[in-house]
Design a protein around this motif. Structure first.
Motif, mmCIF file in Angstrom:
data_model
loop_
_atom_site.group_PDB
_atom_site.id
_atom_site.type_symbol
_atom_site.label_atom_id
_atom_site.label_comp_id
_atom_site.label_asym_id
_atom_site.label_seq_id
_atom_site.Cartn_x
_atom_site.Cartn_y
_atom_site.Cartn_z
ATOM 1 N N GLY A 127 0.948 10.222 -2.482
ATOM 2 C CA GLY A 127 0.986 9.388 -3.661
ATOM 3 C C GLY A 127 1.147 7.897 -3.475
ATOM 4 O O GLY A 127 1.365 7.175 -4.446
ATOM 5 N N CYS A 128 1.034 7.409 -2.233
ATOM 6 C CA CYS A 128 1.116 5.963 -2.018
ATOM 7 C C CYS A 128 -0.100 5.275 -2.638
ATOM 8 O O CYS A 128 -1.175 5.868 -2.761
ATOM 9 C CB CYS A 128 1.121 5.632 -0.532
ATOM 10 N N LEU A 129 0.067 4.002 -2.999
ATOM 11 C CA LEU A 129 -1.013 3.225 -3.595
ATOM 12 C C LEU A 129 -2.289 3.292 -2.761
ATOM 13 O O LEU A 129 -3.381 3.487 -3.288
ATOM 14 C CB LEU A 129 -0.571 1.766 -3.778
ATOM 15 N N PRO B 264 -2.282 12.895 -0.085
ATOM 16 C CA PRO B 264 -1.431 12.484 1.037
ATOM 17 C C PRO B 264 -1.846 11.121 1.587
ATOM 18 O O PRO B 264 -3.024 10.790 1.626
ATOM 19 C CB PRO B 264 -1.654 13.581 2.084
ATOM 20 N N CYS B 265 -0.854 10.359 2.000
ATOM 21 C CA CYS B 265 -1.111 9.043 2.590
ATOM 22 C C CYS B 265 -1.018 9.172 4.110
ATOM 23 O O CYS B 265 -0.361 10.080 4.623
ATOM 24 C CB CYS B 265 -0.062 8.066 2.076
ATOM 25 N N GLY B 266 -1.646 8.242 4.802
ATOM 26 C CA GLY B 266 -1.583 8.227 6.264
ATOM 27 C C GLY B 266 -0.162 8.105 6.789
ATOM 28 O O GLY B 266 0.128 8.488 7.923
ATOM 29 N N CYS B 267 0.751 7.588 5.971
ATOM 30 C CA CYS B 267 2.138 7.398 6.410
ATOM 31 C C CYS B 267 2.920 8.705 6.355
ATOM 32 O O CYS B 267 4.051 8.765 6.821
ATOM 33 C CB CYS B 267 2.827 6.334 5.570
ATOM 34 N N GLY B 268 2.316 9.756 5.756
ATOM 35 C CA GLY B 268 2.982 11.050 5.747
ATOM 36 C C GLY B 268 3.540 11.460 4.397
ATOM 37 O O GLY B 268 4.013 12.582 4.236
ATOM 38 N N GLY C 286 0.813 -1.222 0.000
ATOM 39 C CA GLY C 286 0.000 0.000 0.000
ATOM 40 C C GLY C 286 0.840 1.263 0.000
ATOM 41 O O GLY C 286 0.359 2.342 -0.328
ATOM 42 N N HIS C 287 2.110 1.120 0.371
ATOM 43 C CA HIS C 287 2.973 2.296 0.420
ATOM 44 C C HIS C 287 4.002 2.309 -0.709
ATOM 45 O O HIS C 287 5.039 2.970 -0.614
ATOM 46 C CB HIS C 287 3.607 2.428 1.804
ATOM 47 N N ILE C 288 3.687 1.590 -1.786
ATOM 48 C CA ILE C 288 4.436 1.768 -3.029
ATOM 49 C C ILE C 288 4.013 3.121 -3.602
ATOM 50 O O ILE C 288 2.823 3.440 -3.636
ATOM 51 C CB ILE C 288 4.091 0.636 -4.033
HETATM 52 ZN ZN ZN Z 1 2.004 5.620 2.516
#
Ligand code: ZN
Length: 310
Positions: free
Chosen positions: A184-186, A177-181, A167-169
């Motif tokens: 553009g993450c999947l 924005p992704c939850g990881c910060g 999911g973080h590719i």
């Molecule tokens: Zn991410």
């Protein structure tokens, strides 16, 4: 004691609920129950409930004339399987909880702790849609996206317990924005929640991913666009997965897989377009539904038992 009496106490702990079961070594569930996680009570209270429920299941097995031989627990987040520690989980609140040893002490049974998606992949690869494939990539698409790479019935854990974070590719450098910060993450583009969010953003009306799929199929242009964008991002992610792992079968699970042909038909085409010399994997829906985590926790516990007795 005959072998037919043996069962594994299995728990799959999620942010809202716990799926719990007594599972025979052949994967048959003889008893199932569900409990609320109620994560808002804090991690200590959640651990207390996990131990109480596991102990209750072992007692239920004995009362029914069965013999509990092991315990398997699956949790989300980062899991150190070798040390049996729930390292980190956003939705349950775990921080370095030595869950395996706590359960082993309470139950007096060999216990294994696994990652929910990884054990789900284990179950799909050995008992479900990836059966007989040998090399399987299981991808769970729900509020987030995570994967498990299973080779000959064993799921890779990674050096730090964090393998499979597909999911973080990075698929869209200018994406949301992704939850990881990072943007553009999947999973920021193609998870079920991302699809609902994107549709709401463009239409001004809230919708679930399933509703977006329905409206896209009914010919609504906006829903069609959002669905297509998500499918294309997913195909990008899966093509990367296939380049890395060269699997025979990709099993898609989680809520989004319930869209059926509305997901699988365009996704299969988009993935095919992205593969050059790589062999095209079979792309199939998960077969075990939300029981996969529990069954996988049981399988992991049995694997651990087999290793310990060698
Ligand atoms: Zn991410």
């Amino acid at each position: 004691m005959t072998p037919g009496d043996e069962v594994v106490v299995a728990l799959d702990v999620g942010g809202t609920g716990m799926k719990c079961a007594l599972v025979r070594p052949d994967g048959a569930t003889v008893h199932a129950e569900r409990h609320a996680t109620d994560a808002a009570r804090g991690p200590e209270a959640v651990v207390g409930t996990i131990l109480d429920v596991a102990e209750g299941l072992a007692g239920k097995a004995r009362a029914d004339g069965l013999t509990p031989v092991a315990c398997g627990i699956a949790v989300p987040g980062v899991v150190d399987e070798a040390r049996g520690v729930a390292v980190w989980s956003a939705n349950v609140g775990f921080r370095d909880v030595p869950l395996r040893d706590l359960a082993r002490e309470r139950l007096g049974l060999p216990t294994a702790l696994g990652h929910d998606v990884r054990v789900g992949g284990l179950a799909e690869a050995r008992l479900g849609a990836g059966r007989d494939a040998g090399h399987v990539l299981f991808v769970a698409i729900g509020t987030g996206i995570a994967a498990a790479h299973v080779v000959d019935g064993s799921a890779a854990v990674g050096a730090h317990g964090a393998a499979g974070e597909i999911g973080h590719i990075l698929v869209r450098p200018d994406g949301p924005p992704c939850g990881c910060g990072r943007p553009g993450c999947l999973e920021a583009v193609a998870s079920a929640s991302a699809i609902g969010r994107r549709y709401a953003e463009l239409s001004g009306a809230p919708a679930t991913a399933a509703e977006v799929a329905d409206r896209a199929a009914a010919g609504e242009p906006l829903a069609g666009r959002v669905w297509r964008e998500a499918v294309e991002a997913l195909a990008d992610g899966l093509a990367t997965g296939q380049a890395l792992f060269d699997v025979a079968t990709i099993v898609i699970g989680g809520g989004l897989a319930q869209a059926g042909p509305r997901l699988f038909d365009p996704l299969r085409t988009a993935l095919r377009e992205r593969l050059t010399f790589h062999r095209e994997p079979r792309l199939v829906a998960a077969a075990l539904g939300d029981e996969a985590g529990c069954l996988g926790a049981a399988l992991l516990a049995l694997d651990t038992l087999a290793k310990e007795s060698r």
